[in-house]
Design a protein around this motif. Structure first.
Motif, PDB file in Angstrom:
ATOM      1  N   ARG A  29      26.247 -22.976  25.588  1.00 55.28           N
ATOM      2  CA  ARG A  29      25.207 -22.093  26.431  1.00 55.28           C
ATOM      3  C   ARG A  29      23.802 -21.301  25.845  1.00 55.28           C
ATOM      4  O   ARG A  29      22.952 -20.938  26.139  1.00 55.28           O
ATOM      5  CB  ARG A  29      26.562 -21.309  26.842  1.00 55.28           C
ATOM      6  CG  ARG A  29      26.946 -21.299  27.731  1.00 55.28           C
ATOM      7  CD  ARG A  29      26.966 -21.760  29.593  1.00 55.28           C
ATOM      8  NE  ARG A  29      25.125 -20.744  29.456  1.00 55.28           N
ATOM      9  CZ  ARG A  29      25.632 -20.049  30.728  1.00 55.28           C
ATOM     10  NH1 ARG A  29      27.004 -19.555  31.011  1.00 55.28           N
ATOM     11  NH2 ARG A  29      24.285 -18.820  31.225  1.00 55.28           N
ATOM     12  N   HIS A  30      24.426 -21.279  24.114  1.00 60.34           N
ATOM     13  CA  HIS A  30      23.394 -20.817  23.570  1.00 60.34           C
ATOM     14  C   HIS A  30      21.893 -21.658  23.743  1.00 60.34           C
ATOM     15  O   HIS A  30      20.587 -21.172  23.600  1.00 60.34           O
ATOM     16  CB  HIS A  30      23.969 -21.243  22.119  1.00 60.34           C
ATOM     17  CG  HIS A  30      22.769 -20.619  20.764  1.00 60.34           C
ATOM     18  ND1 HIS A  30      22.796 -18.824  20.493  1.00 60.34           N
ATOM     19  CD2 HIS A  30      21.718 -20.744  20.450  1.00 60.34           C
ATOM     20  CE1 HIS A  30      22.093 -18.370  19.299  1.00 60.34           C
ATOM     21  NE2 HIS A  30      21.209 -19.944  19.306  1.00 60.34           N
ATOM     22  N   LYS A  31      22.570 -22.928  23.559  1.00 62.76           N
ATOM     23  CA  LYS A  31      20.885 -24.050  23.594  1.00 62.76           C
ATOM     24  C   LYS A  31      20.897 -23.571  25.366  1.00 62.76           C
ATOM     25  O   LYS A  31      19.628 -24.741  25.325  1.00 62.76           O
ATOM     26  CB  LYS A  31      21.886 -25.439  23.596  1.00 62.76           C
ATOM     27  CG  LYS A  31      22.314 -25.138  22.084  1.00 62.76           C
ATOM     28  CD  LYS A  31      20.754 -25.842  20.971  1.00 62.76           C
ATOM     29  CE  LYS A  31      20.900 -25.507  20.088  1.00 62.76           C
ATOM     30  NZ  LYS A  31      19.454 -25.290  18.794  1.00 62.76           N
ATOM     31  N   LEU A  76      24.984 -30.242  18.403  1.00 56.71           N
ATOM     32  CA  LEU A  76      24.120 -29.704  19.141  1.00 56.71           C
ATOM     33  C   LEU A  76      22.851 -29.414  18.985  1.00 56.71           C
ATOM     34  O   LEU A  76      21.442 -29.380  18.850  1.00 56.71           O
ATOM     35  CB  LEU A  76      24.363 -28.549  20.150  1.00 56.71           C
ATOM     36  CG  LEU A  76      25.776 -28.600  21.058  1.00 56.71           C
ATOM     37  CD1 LEU A  76      26.453 -27.508  21.680  1.00 56.71           C
ATOM     38  CD2 LEU A  76      24.989 -30.000  22.285  1.00 56.71           C
ATOM     39  N   GLU A  77      22.666 -28.975  17.350  1.00 57.04           N
ATOM     40  CA  GLU A  77      21.185 -28.268  16.507  1.00 57.04           C
ATOM     41  C   GLU A  77      20.518 -29.181  16.326  1.00 57.04           C
ATOM     42  O   GLU A  77      19.517 -29.712  16.518  1.00 57.04           O
ATOM     43  CB  GLU A  77      21.972 -27.753  14.836  1.00 57.04           C
ATOM     44  CG  GLU A  77      21.299 -26.391  14.409  1.00 57.04           C
ATOM     45  CD  GLU A  77      20.480 -25.838  15.266  1.00 57.04           C
ATOM     46  OE1 GLU A  77      20.971 -25.049  16.406  1.00 57.04           O
ATOM     47  OE2 GLU A  77      20.451 -25.183  14.459  1.00 57.04           O
ATOM     48  N   TYR A  80      19.212 -31.084  19.666  1.00 60.05           N
ATOM     49  CA  TYR A  80      18.249 -29.901  20.957  1.00 60.05           C
ATOM     50  C   TYR A  80      17.903 -29.144  19.529  1.00 60.05           C
ATOM     51  O   TYR A  80      17.750 -27.940  19.572  1.00 60.05           O
ATOM     52  CB  TYR A  80      18.895 -29.464  21.783  1.00 60.05           C
ATOM     53  CG  TYR A  80      20.138 -29.982  22.903  1.00 60.05           C
ATOM     54  CD1 TYR A  80      18.785 -30.757  24.355  1.00 60.05           C
ATOM     55  CD2 TYR A  80      21.052 -30.741  23.006  1.00 60.05           C
ATOM     56  CE1 TYR A  80      19.659 -31.856  24.885  1.00 60.05           C
ATOM     57  CE2 TYR A  80      21.826 -31.552  23.252  1.00 60.05           C
ATOM     58  CZ  TYR A  80      20.634 -31.979  24.561  1.00 60.05           C
ATOM     59  OH  TYR A  80      21.683 -32.342  25.516  1.00 60.05           O
ATOM     60  N   PRO A  81      16.957 -29.677  18.774  1.00 54.59           N
ATOM     61  CA  PRO A  81      15.707 -28.839  17.558  1.00 54.59           C
ATOM     62  C   PRO A  81      14.890 -27.393  18.367  1.00 54.59           C
ATOM     63  O   PRO A  81      14.920 -27.126  17.936  1.00 54.59           O
ATOM     64  CB  PRO A  81      15.547 -30.424  16.669  1.00 54.59           C
ATOM     65  CG  PRO A  81      14.782 -30.953  17.578  1.00 54.59           C
ATOM     66  CD  PRO A  81      16.470 -31.400  18.084  1.00 54.59           C
ATOM     67  N   ASP A  82      14.521 -28.017  19.621  1.00 49.56           N
ATOM     68  CA  ASP A  82      13.520 -27.520  19.870  1.00 49.56           C
ATOM     69  C   ASP A  82      13.892 -26.168  20.424  1.00 49.56           C
ATOM     70  O   ASP A  82      13.174 -24.703  21.117  1.00 49.56           O
ATOM     71  CB  ASP A  82      12.565 -28.111  20.705  1.00 49.56           C
ATOM     72  CG  ASP A  82      11.976 -29.408  19.722  1.00 49.56           C
ATOM     73  OD1 ASP A  82      11.295 -28.751  18.781  1.00 49.56           O
ATOM     74  OD2 ASP A  82      11.284 -30.006  20.473  1.00 49.56           O
ATOM     75  N   ARG A  83      15.122 -26.345  20.935  1.00 44.79           N
ATOM     76  CA  ARG A  83      15.819 -25.227  21.845  1.00 44.79           C
ATOM     77  C   ARG A  83      16.258 -24.054  20.643  1.00 44.79           C
ATOM     78  O   ARG A  83      16.705 -24.396  19.082  1.00 44.79           O
ATOM     79  CB  ARG A  83      16.886 -25.683  22.518  1.00 44.79           C
ATOM     80  CG  ARG A  83      16.881 -26.524  23.766  1.00 44.79           C
ATOM     81  CD  ARG A  83      17.342 -26.921  24.558  1.00 44.79           C
ATOM     82  NE  ARG A  83      17.778 -27.803  25.855  1.00 44.79           N
ATOM     83  CZ  ARG A  83      17.524 -27.647  26.989  1.00 44.79           C
ATOM     84  NH1 ARG A  83      18.312 -26.622  27.222  1.00 44.79           N
ATOM     85  NH2 ARG A  83      17.107 -28.105  27.814  1.00 44.79           N
ATOM     86  N   PHE A  87      22.362 -22.074  13.809  1.00 43.86           N
ATOM     87  CA  PHE A  87      22.445 -21.489  12.412  1.00 43.86           C
ATOM     88  C   PHE A  87      21.571 -21.097  11.849  1.00 43.86           C
ATOM     89  O   PHE A  87      21.629 -20.082  10.932  1.00 43.86           O
ATOM     90  CB  PHE A  87      22.737 -23.049  11.391  1.00 43.86           C
ATOM     91  CG  PHE A  87      24.182 -23.710  12.216  1.00 43.86           C
ATOM     92  CD1 PHE A  87      25.505 -23.109  12.272  1.00 43.86           C
ATOM     93  CD2 PHE A  87      23.398 -24.947  13.388  1.00 43.86           C
ATOM     94  CE1 PHE A  87      26.257 -23.341  12.307  1.00 43.86           C
ATOM     95  CE2 PHE A  87      24.659 -25.439  13.135  1.00 43.86           C
ATOM     96  CZ  PHE A  87      26.022 -24.688  13.131  1.00 43.86           C
ATOM     97  N   GLY A  88      20.144 -20.838  12.105  1.00 41.31           N
ATOM     98  CA  GLY A  88      18.435 -20.383  12.460  1.00 41.31           C
ATOM     99  C   GLY A  88      18.614 -20.506  10.544  1.00 41.31           C
ATOM    100  O   GLY A  88      18.305 -19.869   9.799  1.00 41.31           O
ATOM    101  N   GLY A  89      18.409 -22.181  10.213  1.00 40.90           N
ATOM    102  CA  GLY A  89      18.312 -23.122   9.507  1.00 40.90           C
ATOM    103  C   GLY A  89      19.315 -23.508   8.103  1.00 40.90           C
ATOM    104  O   GLY A  89      20.770 -22.797   8.807  1.00 40.90           O
ATOM    105  N   GLU A  90      18.849 -23.572   7.490  1.00 41.49           N
ATOM    106  CA  GLU A  90      20.541 -24.311   6.427  1.00 41.49           C
ATOM    107  C   GLU A  90      21.528 -23.721   5.603  1.00 41.49           C
ATOM    108  O   GLU A  90      22.511 -23.878   5.674  1.00 41.49           O
ATOM    109  CB  GLU A  90      19.728 -25.586   5.230  1.00 41.49           C
ATOM    110  CG  GLU A  90      19.772 -27.081   5.823  1.00 41.49           C
ATOM    111  CD  GLU A  90      20.531 -28.255   6.520  1.00 41.49           C
ATOM    112  OE1 GLU A  90      22.084 -27.892   6.099  1.00 41.49           O
ATOM    113  OE2 GLU A  90      20.877 -27.859   8.071  1.00 41.49           O
TER     114      GLU A  90
END
Lengths: 229, 229
Positions: A29-31, A76-77, A80-83, A87-90
């Motif tokens: 859902r986040h994505k 999913l991250e 779908y990198p554009d959604r 995680f807000g980064g590594e």
């Protein structure tokens, strides 16, 4: 391409309760992704995707089959990198592992000790037999004897949440100003308790309770759609 | 533009021991920055930068004065965005706050209970008097009575590190494949214990001990340059 999510259920297939499945649901859902939930009782888990693995959630997306909630979030991250980022980064991805470990030690163990018989009672007969046999072998005692709702145990649990309370003094979510997968990791465990048991270890004005309510509101109340036990 | 770091010291000005100052030191080294250490005993802290604040570390960089280790890390991340990241993104920055809260609850409290008299013994007479008066007022008891090195307390501390051990099974640092500010937060507390006290609560083959040794090796052994107590 349709997304399917295999999720654990008991007798009522409309009430998925597994913490790990809730983590995956919230990640989807986040994505902003639609998905079809495929309910699976305990004794059918090993047949999912031709015995792909012995645990759910399992996500099927075209040819891709991904098992384990954290792996699903990572998939999913990447896919779908554009959604909105989970995680807000590594750094956030790495530290979500710490949140996962912390919640495993302190929250998962509490929910087991508080709600094990409640979970058992939600299952079909064949799943009850399986659940009792496997869990009693694991714990080395009767299910009934694992349950501990002593006030001292509830106090210990509440105290173990102190690092989260300190964090929530600074920011509304573990992920910062907005929620992320670290929040869904902890949310999944509290949602597991909310759906399976009437035990409510925290006061409504506890900052962790307030955070949980914020999480229940996310994505048009995705978590709230399943009523509390 | 030269960077100055005000750091807490006792009688021996060559042995800074404050956990928060060590966090700032490691953040500076992570960014590859040279700095001049300005040692400050307890009773001089309030005079730093004309009474800028009552705690150290304080960082002076040109016209900028920054107090508090986390704020210093954020300042360095913003001021030197092209140098190695301390947080690995916004998620990592937010979750470093959770690591900070967790370490405050579990590790800081342990070091205080194990090493308070050791820390006291490192101070000059005037600082000893100040330290005893302020801390005894805070704890509501004699410094000597705060100290608790019972085996049960050491066991409790070791158990509290279990979330970190679980995380280190997956990755060498809390920050992931390489160290970041979340690691320096926890490192600072263990370094505080290492420099001030001979108490060694963890076995050398504990994965947390092994992580600490990796941190001591960072930046040409920055942490190892100060010998253990």
């Amino acid at each position: 391409m349709e997304i399917f999510l295999y999720e654990l259920v008991g007798h009522d297939v409309t009430r998925p309760f597994s913490p790990h499945c809730w983590k995956a649901r919230m990640a989807l859902r986040h994505k902003g992704l639609e998905y079809t939930s495929l309910p699976v009782p305990f004794t059918k888990v090993r047949h999912v995707e031709d015995g792909f693995d012995r645990t759910v959630p399992v996500l099927r997306h075209g040819k891709d089959v991904v098992q384990d909630s954290f792996a699903i979030a990572e998939y999913l991250e990447t896919t779908y990198p554009d959604r909105p980022s989970l995680f807000g980064g590594e750094g956030g991805r790495a530290m979500a592992r710490f949140v996962e470990s912390w919640s495993h030690v302190h929250i998962r163990s509490f929910v087991v000790s508080a709600a094990l018989m409640d979970i058992y009672s939600l299952l079909d007969e064949v799943d009850k037999e399986h659940f009792r046999r496997t869990r009693e072998a694991f714990f080395g005692m009767r299910l009934e004897d694992v349950v501990n709702r002593d006030p001292a145990r509830l106090d210990e649990f509440s105290r173990s949440l102190e690092p989260m309370r300190l964090t929530l003094k600074r920011q509304p979510f573990l992920n910062g100003k907005s929620s992320g997968f670290a929040d869904y990791i902890v949310f999944g465990l509290f949602q597991w308790l909310r759906i399976t048991s009437s035990v409510r270890p925290l006061a409504p004005d506890d900052s962790v309770s307030e955070w949980f309510e914020r999480c229940l509101d996310l994505f048009d109340g995705e978590g709230r759609k399943i009523t509390a036990a």
